[in-house]
Write an enzyme that holds these catalytic residues in place. Structure first.
Site, PDB file in Angstrom:
ATOM      1  N   ASP A 134      12.613   3.630   2.061  1.00 18.34           N
ATOM      2  CA  ASP A 134      11.367   3.421   2.518  1.00 18.34           C
ATOM      3  C   ASP A 134      11.208   3.980   3.935  1.00 18.34           C
ATOM      4  O   ASP A 134       9.969   4.669   3.974  1.00 18.34           O
ATOM      5  CB  ASP A 134      11.578   1.933   2.952  1.00 18.34           C
ATOM      6  CG  ASP A 134      10.288   1.125   3.397  1.00 18.34           C
ATOM      7  OD1 ASP A 134       9.189   1.804   3.103  1.00 18.34           O
ATOM      8  OD2 ASP A 134      10.266   0.327   4.333  1.00 18.34           O
ATOM      9  N   LEU A 169      12.792  -0.145  -4.010  1.00 19.12           N
ATOM     10  CA  LEU A 169      13.007   1.458  -4.415  1.00 19.12           C
ATOM     11  C   LEU A 169      13.770   2.214  -3.446  1.00 19.12           C
ATOM     12  O   LEU A 169      13.807   1.835  -2.207  1.00 19.12           O
ATOM     13  CB  LEU A 169      11.680   2.008  -4.616  1.00 19.12           C
ATOM     14  CG  LEU A 169      10.794   1.489  -5.704  1.00 19.12           C
ATOM     15  CD1 LEU A 169       9.169   2.140  -5.874  1.00 19.12           C
ATOM     16  CD2 LEU A 169      11.219   1.692  -7.145  1.00 19.12           C
ATOM     17  N   CYS A 188      -2.326   0.478 -16.827  1.00 25.38           N
ATOM     18  CA  CYS A 188      -3.037  -0.342 -16.071  1.00 25.38           C
ATOM     19  C   CYS A 188      -4.268  -0.477 -16.852  1.00 25.38           C
ATOM     20  O   CYS A 188      -5.344  -1.256 -16.836  1.00 25.38           O
ATOM     21  CB  CYS A 188      -3.605   0.167 -14.619  1.00 25.38           C
ATOM     22  SG  CYS A 188      -2.016  -0.113 -13.517  1.00 25.38           S
ATOM     23  N   CYS A 194      -6.216  -6.362  -9.255  1.00 25.37           N
ATOM     24  CA  CYS A 194      -5.906  -6.160  -7.904  1.00 25.37           C
ATOM     25  C   CYS A 194      -6.936  -5.621  -7.063  1.00 25.37           C
ATOM     26  O   CYS A 194      -7.093  -6.016  -5.852  1.00 25.37           O
ATOM     27  CB  CYS A 194      -4.506  -5.457  -7.957  1.00 25.37           C
ATOM     28  SG  CYS A 194      -4.973  -3.651  -8.622  1.00 25.37           S
ATOM     29  N   CYS A 198      -8.453  -8.042  -3.742  1.00 30.09           N
ATOM     30  CA  CYS A 198      -7.632  -7.843  -2.335  1.00 30.09           C
ATOM     31  C   CYS A 198      -8.577  -8.482  -1.289  1.00 30.09           C
ATOM     32  O   CYS A 198      -9.903  -8.205  -1.201  1.00 30.09           O
ATOM     33  CB  CYS A 198      -7.711  -6.209  -2.073  1.00 30.09           C
ATOM     34  SG  CYS A 198      -6.974  -5.613  -0.691  1.00 30.09           S
ATOM     35  N   GLN A 220       2.030  -6.873  10.642  1.00 26.52           N
ATOM     36  CA  GLN A 220       3.231  -6.185  11.398  1.00 26.52           C
ATOM     37  C   GLN A 220       2.337  -5.652  12.673  1.00 26.52           C
ATOM     38  O   GLN A 220       3.485  -5.153  13.379  1.00 26.52           O
ATOM     39  CB  GLN A 220       3.753  -4.944  10.614  1.00 26.52           C
ATOM     40  CG  GLN A 220       4.259  -5.558   9.060  1.00 26.52           C
ATOM     41  CD  GLN A 220       4.739  -4.401   8.157  1.00 26.52           C
ATOM     42  OE1 GLN A 220       5.826  -3.758   8.714  1.00 26.52           O
ATOM     43  NE2 GLN A 220       4.285  -4.336   7.034  1.00 26.52           N
ATOM     44  N   LYS A 222       1.406  -5.303  16.581  1.00 27.22           N
ATOM     45  CA  LYS A 222       1.664  -6.288  17.608  1.00 27.22           C
ATOM     46  C   LYS A 222       0.405  -6.589  18.617  1.00 27.22           C
ATOM     47  O   LYS A 222       0.581  -7.307  19.438  1.00 27.22           O
ATOM     48  CB  LYS A 222       2.529  -5.494  18.357  1.00 27.22           C
ATOM     49  CG  LYS A 222       4.156  -5.316  17.694  1.00 27.22           C
ATOM     50  CD  LYS A 222       5.232  -4.819  18.854  1.00 27.22           C
ATOM     51  CE  LYS A 222       6.499  -4.896  17.966  1.00 27.22           C
ATOM     52  NZ  LYS A 222       7.516  -4.414  18.643  1.00 27.22           N
ATOM     53  N   LYS A 297       9.532 -10.847  17.188  1.00 27.46           N
ATOM     54  CA  LYS A 297       9.153 -12.130  16.926  1.00 27.46           C
ATOM     55  C   LYS A 297       7.622 -12.090  17.309  1.00 27.46           C
ATOM     56  O   LYS A 297       6.896 -12.983  16.762  1.00 27.46           O
ATOM     57  CB  LYS A 297       9.814 -13.188  17.767  1.00 27.46           C
ATOM     58  CG  LYS A 297       9.434 -13.321  19.253  1.00 27.46           C
ATOM     59  CD  LYS A 297      10.356 -14.241  19.840  1.00 27.46           C
ATOM     60  CE  LYS A 297       9.899 -14.187  21.470  1.00 27.46           C
ATOM     61  NZ  LYS A 297      10.668 -15.662  22.292  1.00 27.46           N
TER      62      LYS A 297
END
Length: 379
Positions: A134, A169, A188, A194, A198, A220, A222, A297
């Site tokens: 990743d 993966l 597909c 999808c 979305c 994700q 901030k 957090k």
């Protein structure tokens, strides 16, 4: 060296250590992926989390001396939670995406890849290897696609016939000339489910994602969540599974073969109100082992506040008012002010007016004004 036999031995060993799929490909340039990444950058669709040097992402020789082949692995994870707690009035819950259930997948895959590396070097001591999961330079999906693990779906996930897209993966570059596998045919077809569902229109076309609009990315961040996305967030604390859950290839796919991927229901679907006052130490102790905790957090707390507003949970007003009065972080204070206005209630307006008088941060003041406006606007 009989590399054909070595490949067979590697496959057998991978099965012994719990790798669900393994594929092999060359270390040639990922030309199609390079074109995709260039288009992505030119369109401003990148998240900012990825390796910034596109060449390193598609030219294995720039990150590894004389690469000969790449091994791709996949680990299946569950799509259904056993004994999932119910979200009910006064005890509303958030949700972490399935990829963040159980132990952080980086830890799981790195362990498998390390064992695979040790096995290979036991067979070929001179072998050179480099594994990544990743956060490495290569694009996991591009490697897996070319190694025959699955096809690259319109939802930008690798879809396998066996496990659907519910797979983690990882890959390993090697100095060994291992025979490549054939890529899989795309299944597909003309299905666009999808793309159609979305929540934010982040899937701009089959296989192309505007990461800056993707809820998985937005959870994700901030900073303040842009207004247009707050109502789309729902009760999501980390990630988004919508483009996976609607995929016909994922229907009936639910694998519980790795204990370490099993979710703790109280962590994967936690109560929202306690998250508002959780300490750093308690957060790390409770959530530190899951991948969804990697940003700390703050994003989780901001998303929890938005989720409480989504539910219009009046029982959360005392906690939100306390956050507005006492939290030192502008993003959390401001989001709480907006949520108080969204939820309403007898105490909402006076508390927001008091906050307006004492607040000095410009962005927080803007959120307080939004909260007051929400109180004045029938919802």
């Amino acid at each position: 060296m009989d590399y054909r036999k070595l490949k067979e031995e590697i496959i057998l060993y991978s099965q012994e250590i719990g790798i669900d799929k393994i594929g092999f490909t060359t270390a040639d340039t990922f030309r199609e992926m390079k074109n995709r990444l260039i288009r992505q950058a030119e369109s401003g669709y990148q998240s900012g989390f990825e390796e910034p040097d596109i060449n390193k992402r598609v030219h294995p020789e720039l990150i590894f001396p004389e690469p000969r082949s790449i091994i791709s692995i996949a680990i299946a994870y569950p799509s259904k939670m056993k004994d999932a707690p119910q979200s009910k009035k006064g005890e509303r819950r958030g949700i972490f995406a399935r990829a963040s259930w159980g132990t952080d997948y980086h830890v799981i895959l790195r362990d498998k890849l390390k064992r695979l590396e040790e096995f290979i070097k036991g067979r070929v001591p001179a072998a050179i290897t480099k594994s990544m999961v990743d956060t490495g330079e290569l694009v996991d999906r591009a490697v897996a696609e070319r190694a025959g693990i699955g096809w690259s779906g319109k939802n930008c996930s690798i879809i396998t016939p066996e496990f659907g897209s519910y797979v983690y993966l990882g890959e390993m570059i090697t100095s060994l000339p291992l025979e490549p596998d054939k890529p899989m045919e795309d299944r597909c077809g003309d299905c666009n489910k999808c793309i159609d569902v979305c929540p934010t229109g982040a899937l701009v076309a089959g296989g192309q994602l505007n990461a800056k609009r993707c809820i998985a990315f937005l959870t994700q961040t901030k900073g303040f969540l842009p207004d247009e996305f707050r109502k789309k967030l729902g009760n999501r604390l980390y990630g988004c599974d919508t483009c996976q859950t609607v995929c016909p290839e994922n229907k009936g796919k639910d694998f519980h073969v790795h204990p370490e991927t099993e979710p703790d229901p109280e962590i994967a679907k936690p109560l929202l109100k306690p998250l508002l006052s959780i300490s750093n130490r308690d957060f790390k102790e409770k959530f530190g082992h899951v991948s969804g905790s990697w940003r700390g957090k703050k994003p989780i707390q901001r998303n929890a506040i938005i989720a409480l507003a989504h539910y219009k949970d009046e029982t959360a007003l005392p906690e939100l008012i306390k956050v507005l009065k006492e939290d030192s972080r502008p993003v959390i204070r401001g989001t709480a002010a907006w949520a108080i206005g969204k939820i309403g209630g007898a105490d909402a307006e006076p508390e927001l007016q008091h906050a307006l008088d004492r607040e000095t941060d410009v962005e927080v003041l803007n959120e307080i004004k939004k909260g007051i406006q929400l109180l004045e606007t029938p919802q």
